[in-house]
Design an enzyme around this catalytic site. Structure first.
Site: not given
Ligand SMILES: *[C@@H]1O[C@H](CO)[C@@H](O)[C@H](O)[C@H]1NC(C)=O
Ligand SMILES: *[C@@H]1O[C@H](CO)[C@@H](O)[C@H](O)[C@H]1NC(C)=O
Ligand SMILES: *[C@@H]1O[C@H](CO)[C@@H](O)[C@H](O)[C@H]1NC(C)=O
Length: 322
Positions: A27, A166
């Protein structure tokens, strides 16, 4: 005198358990989740070097893409850093926090082969960590799609113990706006759980040179958790899981009449209930993170099919084999 001796002892204990960790994600280096984990791994006494993409690189899988320019040609996410900046660099006030304008797997390589040898006296890396990703990475489908997992399996290929984390907070959030110390916020819950698992591995490692066997890694997923996600799940316990399983949901597409585009959709099939390796009674990651629970899947980099399946298939064209 006595307090000095105690202090010396305490420092020795910290030094004995301090490890060198290379941290990345997909990200981007400006994401809140990775900054929370960087902060907390350091607080646990580790030497952490972060090398993460300059921009959002979700969905790049294990792609190995390097920058062909020394200068950023466009603004990155949150303009952090802005166009015109060098293609790699570090926080002004922290030499351990780097971005590189490439894919997540490439960031791991830039960390291992350039930044660590050049700026960190080529210290040996004990563990490579990806994430916590903004959004879950579930099943084989995301193993080949997620950049956070791509960076992790690249690190395993390079011979390092590696873990992909995650979280279900799929929000591109900027750490300068969102990083706080509220223990009930998702980035801090995911970070705390990640540190808990990493510490457990290091404790068991003892004098062993490796935290995980060669060619293995972990894929870890956290559920919706935290008051910022309007959830009262604050400490999701761990369960062992697997990449396949009965409720595996692959991606599909759906044609959208109003836009004329094809959109992401889920294939309504529960067909990947094949366990070629490992324990087929384990739940799929999809099932585990549905509740207030975190999943841990152990993977190896050997995608060969089970021997009985290989023998049967190869038998179909045995006569062609040299
Ligand atoms: C850094 O260390 C690694 C692993 O020990 C080694 O393979 C590599 O050649 C070293 N790199 C440099 C530039 O010294
Ligand atoms: C999501 O990200 C945006 C952009 O950084 C931020 O304004 C917002 O507060 C974030 N939301 C949550 C729930 O973190
Ligand atoms: C098609 O796209 C529009 C615009 O993004 C969206 O509002 C709508 O829900 C979509 N339709 C379907 C059936 O997904």
């Amino acid at each position: 005198m006595q307090s000095k001796a105690l202090f010396a002892l305490a420092t020795t204990i910290v030094a004995a358990s301090a490890k060198n960790i290379l941290l990345t994600n997909d990200d981007g280096w400006a994401a809140t989740n990775i900054r929370a984990l960087y902060r907390d791994l350091k607080a646990a006494g580790h030497d952490v070097i972060m090398v993460a993409p300059a921009e959002q690189r979700s969905g790049y899988g294990g792609k190995f893409q390097l920058d062909s320019s020394n200068t950023l040609q466009y603004d990155t996410l949150f303009s952090y850093p802005p166009a015109g900046s060098p293609s790699w660099g570090h926080e002004e006030d922290d030499l351990n926090v780097w971005y590189y304008n490439g894919t997540p797997a490439a960031c791991v390589a830039v960390g291992l082969d350039y930044i660590i040898p050049t700026y960190f006296n080529n210290i040996s890396v004990d563990l490579v960590v990806g994430g916590p990703n903004e959004g879950n990475n579930l099943g084989e489908r995301d193993f080949v799609l997620s950049g956070t997992e791509g960076a992790t399996f690249y690190a395993v290929e390079r011979g390092y113990p590696a873990i992909a984390f995650s979280g279900a907070n799929s929000n591109n959030s900027f750490f300068k706006d969102n990083l706080d110390t509220d223990p009930n916020h998702a980035p801090n819950i995911y970070s705390k759980k990640s540190v808990e698992l990493i510490q457990a591995l290091f404790e068991k490692q003892g004098d062993n040179p490796r935290a995980l066997p060669l060619a293995t890694g972990l894929n870890v997923n956290f559920p919706v958790a935290g008051s910022d996600l309007e959830s009262d799940c604050l400490d999701p316990p761990y369960y062992q899981s697997r990449f396949t399983g009965s409720d595996y949901v692959p991606y599909a597409i759906a044609y959208n009449e109003s836009t004329g585009l094809v959109d992401w959709a889920n294939a309504e099939t529960g067909t990947l209930d094949v366990a070629a390796a490992g324990d087929s009674s384990l739940p799929a990651e999809f099932n585990v993170v549905n509740g207030c629970a975190s999943s841990i899947t152990v993977f190896t980099l050997d995608p060969d099919a089970q021997k009985s399946a290989v023998d049967q298939i190869i038998g179909n064209f045995q006569s062609l084999l040299a």
